[in-house]
Design a protein around this motif. Structure first.
Motif, PDB file in Angstrom:
ATOM      1  N   ARG A 127       0.843  -1.189   0.000  1.00  0.00           N
ATOM      2  CA  ARG A 127       0.000   0.000   0.000  1.00  0.00           C
ATOM      3  C   ARG A 127       0.874   1.231   0.000  1.00  0.00           C
ATOM      4  N   LEU A 128       0.610   2.127  -0.933  1.00  0.00           N
ATOM      5  CA  LEU A 128       1.297   3.408  -1.006  1.00  0.00           C
ATOM      6  C   LEU A 128       0.353   4.514  -0.536  1.00  0.00           C
ATOM      7  N   SER A 129       0.928   5.499   0.096  1.00  0.00           N
ATOM      8  CA  SER A 129       0.159   6.665   0.514  1.00  0.00           C
ATOM      9  C   SER A 129       0.811   7.927  -0.007  1.00  0.00           C
ATOM     10  N   CYS A 130       0.007   8.953  -0.159  1.00  0.00           N
ATOM     11  CA  CYS A 130       0.507  10.230  -0.643  1.00  0.00           C
ATOM     12  C   CYS A 130      -0.285  11.350   0.012  1.00  0.00           C
ATOM     13  N   ALA A 131       0.426  12.386   0.414  1.00  0.00           N
ATOM     14  CA  ALA A 131      -0.221  13.565   0.977  1.00  0.00           C
ATOM     15  C   ALA A 131       0.289  14.801   0.265  1.00  0.00           C
ATOM     16  N   ALA A 132      -0.633  15.669  -0.097  1.00  0.00           N
ATOM     17  CA  ALA A 132      -0.285  16.937  -0.732  1.00  0.00           C
ATOM     18  C   ALA A 132      -0.663  18.068   0.208  1.00  0.00           C
ATOM     19  N   SER A 133       0.207  19.026   0.335  1.00  0.00           N
ATOM     20  CA  SER A 133      -0.048  20.165   1.207  1.00  0.00           C
ATOM     21  C   SER A 133       0.314  21.446   0.489  1.00  0.00           C
ATOM     22  N   GLY A 134      -0.164  22.570   1.051  1.00  0.00           N
ATOM     23  CA  GLY A 134       0.159  23.869   0.488  1.00  0.00           C
ATOM     24  C   GLY A 134      -1.022  24.575  -0.125  1.00  0.00           C
ATOM     25  N   ARG A 135      -2.146  23.891  -0.255  1.00  0.00           N
ATOM     26  CA  ARG A 135      -3.356  24.509  -0.785  1.00  0.00           C
ATOM     27  C   ARG A 135      -4.523  24.174   0.131  1.00  0.00           C
ATOM     28  N   PRO A 136      -4.552  24.831   1.315  1.00  0.00           N
ATOM     29  CA  PRO A 136      -5.638  24.528   2.249  1.00  0.00           C
ATOM     30  C   PRO A 136      -6.988  24.905   1.669  1.00  0.00           C
ATOM     31  N   PHE A 137      -7.995  24.186   2.070  1.00  0.00           N
ATOM     32  CA  PHE A 137      -9.386  24.427   1.683  1.00  0.00           C
ATOM     33  C   PHE A 137      -9.615  24.166   0.195  1.00  0.00           C
ATOM     34  N   THR A 138      -8.675  23.505  -0.440  1.00  0.00           N
ATOM     35  CA  THR A 138      -8.813  23.169  -1.856  1.00  0.00           C
ATOM     36  C   THR A 138      -8.593  21.679  -2.035  1.00  0.00           C
ATOM     37  N   ARG A 139      -9.588  20.969  -2.524  1.00  0.00           N
ATOM     38  CA  ARG A 139      -9.408  19.552  -2.795  1.00  0.00           C
ATOM     39  C   ARG A 139      -8.771  19.396  -4.166  1.00  0.00           C
ATOM     40  N   LEU A 140      -7.777  18.543  -4.242  1.00  0.00           N
ATOM     41  CA  LEU A 140      -6.966  18.378  -5.439  1.00  0.00           C
ATOM     42  C   LEU A 140      -7.173  17.002  -6.048  1.00  0.00           C
ATOM     43  N   SER A 141      -7.224  16.959  -7.365  1.00  0.00           N
ATOM     44  CA  SER A 141      -7.101  15.675  -8.046  1.00  0.00           C
ATOM     45  C   SER A 141      -5.664  15.184  -7.850  1.00  0.00           C
ATOM     46  N   MET A 142      -5.501  13.872  -7.790  1.00  0.00           N
ATOM     47  CA  MET A 142      -4.160  13.330  -7.525  1.00  0.00           C
ATOM     48  C   MET A 142      -3.984  12.017  -8.267  1.00  0.00           C
ATOM     49  N   GLY A 143      -2.744  11.676  -8.549  1.00  0.00           N
ATOM     50  CA  GLY A 143      -2.516  10.458  -9.304  1.00  0.00           C
ATOM     51  C   GLY A 143      -1.195   9.801  -8.973  1.00  0.00           C
ATOM     52  N   TRP A 144      -1.004   8.618  -9.554  1.00  0.00           N
ATOM     53  CA  TRP A 144       0.221   7.852  -9.411  1.00  0.00           C
ATOM     54  C   TRP A 144       0.805   7.524 -10.784  1.00  0.00           C
ATOM     55  N   PHE A 145       2.104   7.672 -10.871  1.00  0.00           N
ATOM     56  CA  PHE A 145       2.864   7.230 -12.025  1.00  0.00           C
ATOM     57  C   PHE A 145       3.962   6.298 -11.523  1.00  0.00           C
ATOM     58  N   ARG A 146       4.587   5.596 -12.440  1.00  0.00           N
ATOM     59  CA  ARG A 146       5.726   4.751 -12.060  1.00  0.00           C
ATOM     60  C   ARG A 146       6.768   4.756 -13.172  1.00  0.00           C
ATOM     61  N   GLN A 147       7.997   4.490 -12.760  1.00  0.00           N
ATOM     62  CA  GLN A 147       9.096   4.450 -13.716  1.00  0.00           C
ATOM     63  C   GLN A 147      10.002   3.275 -13.381  1.00  0.00           C
ATOM     64  N   ALA A 148      10.062   2.331 -14.289  1.00  0.00           N
ATOM     65  CA  ALA A 148      10.942   1.178 -14.136  1.00  0.00           C
ATOM     66  C   ALA A 148      12.322   1.519 -14.701  1.00  0.00           C
ATOM     67  N   PRO A 149      13.351   0.804 -14.282  1.00  0.00           N
ATOM     68  CA  PRO A 149      14.695   1.086 -14.781  1.00  0.00           C
ATOM     69  C   PRO A 149      14.756   1.035 -16.299  1.00  0.00           C
ATOM     70  N   GLY A 150      15.311   2.073 -16.892  1.00  0.00           N
ATOM     71  CA  GLY A 150      15.477   2.119 -18.329  1.00  0.00           C
ATOM     72  C   GLY A 150      14.226   2.417 -19.118  1.00  0.00           C
ATOM     73  N   LYS A 151      13.143   2.747 -18.439  1.00  0.00           N
ATOM     74  CA  LYS A 151      11.871   3.025 -19.111  1.00  0.00           C
ATOM     75  C   LYS A 151      11.369   4.414 -18.753  1.00  0.00           C
ATOM     76  N   GLY A 152      10.407   4.873 -19.530  1.00  0.00           N
ATOM     77  CA  GLY A 152       9.810   6.163 -19.260  1.00  0.00           C
ATOM     78  C   GLY A 152       8.810   6.098 -18.124  1.00  0.00           C
ATOM     79  N   ARG A 153       8.397   7.257 -17.657  1.00  0.00           N
ATOM     80  CA  ARG A 153       7.414   7.323 -16.578  1.00  0.00           C
ATOM     81  C   ARG A 153       6.033   7.064 -17.169  1.00  0.00           C
ATOM     82  N   GLU A 154       5.288   6.163 -16.545  1.00  0.00           N
ATOM     83  CA  GLU A 154       3.981   5.786 -17.074  1.00  0.00           C
ATOM     84  C   GLU A 154       2.881   5.969 -16.039  1.00  0.00           C
ATOM     85  N   PHE A 155       1.709   6.268 -16.548  1.00  0.00           N
ATOM     86  CA  PHE A 155       0.540   6.466 -15.709  1.00  0.00           C
ATOM     87  C   PHE A 155       0.105   5.158 -15.065  1.00  0.00           C
ATOM     88  N   VAL A 156      -0.323   5.249 -13.805  1.00  0.00           N
ATOM     89  CA  VAL A 156      -0.823   4.084 -13.087  1.00  0.00           C
ATOM     90  C   VAL A 156      -2.298   4.271 -12.722  1.00  0.00           C
TER      91      VAL A 156
END
Length: 130
Positions: free
Chosen positions: A19-48
């Motif tokens: 399980r991965l977790s992520c927290a974003a801060s700096g924009r109080p009172f604003t709900r943000l869309s959020m996402g995950w990407f991944r990058q394997a060795p020798g490959k580009g960053r891809e959407f998850v």
């Protein structure tokens, strides 16, 4: 400015879970869309996966659909990625990303575009040995 911090990750056997977790801060009172990407060795960053600011829309890459679940946690801008049935090909550095709060809404056509995301975490390693 938005700060993004990931946690979780580590080593799991094939077929296991993490399980991965992520927290974003700096924009109080604003709900943000959020996402995950991944990058394997020798490959580009891809959407998850991504979730809209309301939590009502969730998006997944075909490679993780049915195995991974993205969810918004109780905090204002915190998300989790539950990864089940892990495979060696899931091995990568996983990055949490946040689109501009004033940018377009997430859609199936834009959600995988790196250019949509303005803020990134430093990444967390997930390793699934073969």
């Amino acid at each position: 400015q938005v700060q993004v911090v990931e946690s979780g990750g580590g080593l799991a056997q094939a077929g296991g879970s993490l399980r991965l977790s992520c927290a974003a801060s700096g924009r109080p009172f604003t709900r943000l869309s959020m996402g995950w990407f991944r990058q394997a060795p020798g490959k580009g960053r891809e959407f998850v996966a991504a979730v809209s600011w309301s939590g009502g829309d969730k998006f997944y890459a075909d490679s993780v659909k049915g195995r991974f679940t993205i969810s918004r946690d109780g905090a204002e801008n915190a998300i989790s990625l539950q990864m089940n049935e892990l495979k060696p090909e899931d091995t990568a550095v996983y990055y949490c990303a946040v689109p501009s709060p004033t940018g377009p809404a997430l859609t199936f056509s834009n959600v995988g575009s790196l250019a949509l995301y303005d803020y990134w975490g430093l990444g967390t390693q997930v390793t699934v040995p073969s």
